[in-house]
Motif scaffolding. Structure first.
Motif, mmCIF file in Angstrom:
data_model
loop_
_atom_site.group_PDB
_atom_site.id
_atom_site.type_symbol
_atom_site.label_atom_id
_atom_site.label_comp_id
_atom_site.label_asym_id
_atom_site.label_seq_id
_atom_site.Cartn_x
_atom_site.Cartn_y
_atom_site.Cartn_z
ATOM 1 N N LEU A 62 22.237 -5.893 -3.383
ATOM 2 C CA LEU A 62 22.254 -4.574 -4.007
ATOM 3 C C LEU A 62 21.646 -4.626 -5.398
ATOM 4 O O LEU A 62 21.927 -5.537 -6.166
ATOM 5 C CB LEU A 62 23.689 -4.064 -4.104
ATOM 6 N N GLU A 63 20.799 -3.662 -5.735
ATOM 7 C CA GLU A 63 20.202 -3.559 -7.064
ATOM 8 C C GLU A 63 20.259 -2.122 -7.547
ATOM 9 O O GLU A 63 20.089 -1.192 -6.757
ATOM 10 C CB GLU A 63 18.739 -4.005 -7.061
ATOM 11 N N LEU A 64 20.508 -1.967 -8.845
ATOM 12 C CA LEU A 64 20.513 -0.643 -9.468
ATOM 13 C C LEU A 64 19.765 -0.713 -10.788
ATOM 14 O O LEU A 64 19.828 -1.727 -11.487
ATOM 15 C CB LEU A 64 21.943 -0.175 -9.741
ATOM 16 N N ASP A 65 19.076 0.365 -11.138
ATOM 17 C CA ASP A 65 18.414 0.484 -12.433
ATOM 18 C C ASP A 65 19.169 1.504 -13.280
ATOM 19 O O ASP A 65 19.609 2.531 -12.766
ATOM 20 C CB ASP A 65 16.964 0.951 -12.262
ATOM 21 N N PHE A 66 19.305 1.199 -14.584
ATOM 22 C CA PHE A 66 20.041 2.074 -15.493
ATOM 23 C C PHE A 66 19.221 2.379 -16.744
ATOM 24 O O PHE A 66 18.602 1.484 -17.306
ATOM 25 C CB PHE A 66 21.355 1.417 -15.949
ATOM 26 N N CYS A 67 19.270 3.639 -17.172
ATOM 27 C CA CYS A 67 18.712 4.002 -18.479
ATOM 28 C C CYS A 67 19.713 3.502 -19.533
ATOM 29 O O CYS A 67 20.809 3.050 -19.199
ATOM 30 C CB CYS A 67 18.544 5.518 -18.584
ATOM 31 N N GLY A 68 19.351 3.586 -20.791
ATOM 32 C CA GLY A 68 20.240 3.128 -21.854
ATOM 33 C C GLY A 68 21.566 3.859 -21.869
ATOM 34 O O GLY A 68 22.632 3.250 -22.048
ATOM 35 N N HIS A 69 21.543 5.174 -21.670
ATOM 36 C CA HIS A 69 22.768 5.973 -21.694
ATOM 37 C C HIS A 69 23.736 5.556 -20.583
ATOM 38 O O HIS A 69 24.915 5.317 -20.834
ATOM 39 C CB HIS A 69 22.420 7.462 -21.541
ATOM 40 N N HIS A 70 23.235 5.459 -19.373
ATOM 41 C CA HIS A 70 24.116 5.099 -18.261
ATOM 42 C C HIS A 70 24.515 3.630 -18.318
ATOM 43 O O HIS A 70 25.589 3.256 -17.856
ATOM 44 C CB HIS A 70 23.481 5.480 -16.925
ATOM 45 N N TRP A 71 23.666 2.789 -18.897
ATOM 46 C CA TRP A 71 24.041 1.385 -19.098
ATOM 47 C C TRP A 71 25.245 1.305 -20.041
ATOM 48 O O TRP A 71 26.223 0.625 -19.748
ATOM 49 C CB TRP A 71 22.868 0.594 -19.665
ATOM 50 N N GLN A 72 25.179 2.012 -21.164
ATOM 51 C CA GLN A 72 26.291 2.003 -22.111
ATOM 52 C C GLN A 72 27.570 2.528 -21.468
ATOM 53 O O GLN A 72 28.660 2.043 -21.737
ATOM 54 C CB GLN A 72 25.955 2.831 -23.358
ATOM 55 N N LYS A 73 27.429 3.510 -20.614
ATOM 56 C CA LYS A 73 28.591 4.129 -19.979
ATOM 57 C C LYS A 73 29.240 3.205 -18.933
ATOM 58 O O LYS A 73 30.461 3.202 -18.780
ATOM 59 C CB LYS A 73 28.148 5.439 -19.313
ATOM 60 N N HIS A 74 28.439 2.410 -18.223
ATOM 61 C CA HIS A 74 28.947 1.674 -17.063
ATOM 62 C C HIS A 74 28.910 0.149 -17.175
ATOM 63 O O HIS A 74 29.409 -0.530 -16.274
ATOM 64 C CB HIS A 74 28.157 2.073 -15.809
ATOM 65 N N HIS A 75 28.334 -0.440 -18.229
ATOM 66 C CA HIS A 75 28.110 -1.888 -18.217
ATOM 67 C C HIS A 75 29.389 -2.718 -18.124
ATOM 68 O O HIS A 75 29.408 -3.751 -17.463
ATOM 69 C CB HIS A 75 27.243 -2.335 -19.403
ATOM 70 N N VAL A 76 30.472 -2.286 -18.732
ATOM 71 C CA VAL A 76 31.717 -3.059 -18.657
ATOM 72 C C VAL A 76 32.218 -3.116 -17.212
ATOM 73 O O VAL A 76 32.569 -4.177 -16.699
ATOM 74 C CB VAL A 76 32.789 -2.467 -19.604
ATOM 75 N N ALA A 77 32.221 -1.974 -16.538
ATOM 76 C CA ALA A 77 32.674 -1.937 -15.149
ATOM 77 C C ALA A 77 31.735 -2.738 -14.244
ATOM 78 O O ALA A 77 32.187 -3.401 -13.297
ATOM 79 C CB ALA A 77 32.765 -0.499 -14.660
ATOM 80 N N LEU A 78 30.446 -2.708 -14.532
ATOM 81 C CA LEU A 78 29.491 -3.465 -13.728
ATOM 82 C C LEU A 78 29.746 -4.962 -13.847
ATOM 83 O O LEU A 78 29.803 -5.670 -12.839
ATOM 84 C CB LEU A 78 28.057 -3.136 -14.145
ATOM 85 N N TYR A 79 29.890 -5.457 -15.082
ATOM 86 C CA TYR A 79 30.172 -6.885 -15.267
ATOM 87 C C TYR A 79 31.477 -7.260 -14.580
ATOM 88 O O TYR A 79 31.571 -8.287 -13.915
ATOM 89 C CB TYR A 79 30.246 -7.249 -16.748
ATOM 90 N N SER A 80 32.492 -6.426 -14.721
ATOM 91 C CA SER A 80 33.790 -6.696 -14.098
ATOM 92 C C SER A 80 33.690 -6.700 -12.580
ATOM 93 O O SER A 80 34.441 -7.398 -11.907
ATOM 94 C CB SER A 80 34.824 -5.661 -14.529
ATOM 95 N N GLY A 81 32.780 -5.904 -12.046
ATOM 96 C CA GLY A 81 32.610 -5.793 -10.603
ATOM 97 C C GLY A 81 31.677 -6.820 -9.996
ATOM 98 O O GLY A 81 31.326 -6.720 -8.820
ATOM 99 N N GLY A 82 31.235 -7.789 -10.777
ATOM 100 C CA GLY A 82 30.391 -8.846 -10.237
ATOM 101 C C GLY A 82 28.897 -8.578 -10.291
ATOM 102 O O GLY A 82 28.111 -9.312 -9.702
ATOM 103 N N TRP A 83 28.480 -7.537 -10.993
ATOM 104 C CA TRP A 83 27.055 -7.252 -11.161
ATOM 105 C C TRP A 83 26.522 -8.076 -12.324
ATOM 106 O O TRP A 83 27.261 -8.386 -13.266
ATOM 107 C CB TRP A 83 26.841 -5.778 -11.466
#
Length: 104
Positions: A62-83
């Protein structure tokens, strides 16, 4: 949202240090960034179609691309989820690597 684990004595320092070390191991700043892994203006955020700043990958392909805004909003959950980050714009990757240098 999960509960942050606590040391039986209430000291969060060992847990924070373990978390930082684990993040360093997952993050691409520990190795040189191959030139082919930079995103370009053609790469778009999967959420809002703005210019992508980061591409993340999860085992299973699975791969996802994020803009800066959505990266800031979701990066903690992504790292926690194994991304983990596999690509980014040149500037975004340099800034992310520089930010981790402060954790040394």
């Amino acid at each position: 949202m999960g509960v942050w684990p606590q040391d039986p004595d209430g000291d969060m320092t060992p847990i924070l240090e373990q978390s930082i070390e684990a993040a360093k191991e997952r993050h691409p700043s520990g190795t040189a960034i191959p030139v082919g892994l930079y995103l370009t203006a053609h790469d778009r955020c999967d959420n809002c179609s703005a210019a992508a700043q980061f591409r993340v990958h999860r085992i299973g392909g699975l791969e996802l691309d994020f803009c800066g805004h959505h990266w800031q909003k979701h990066h903690v959950a992504l790292y926690s989820g194994g991304w983990f980050v596999v690509a980014g714009t040149k500037l975004a990757m340099e800034e992310a690597c520089a930010a981790l240098d402060g954790f040394s």
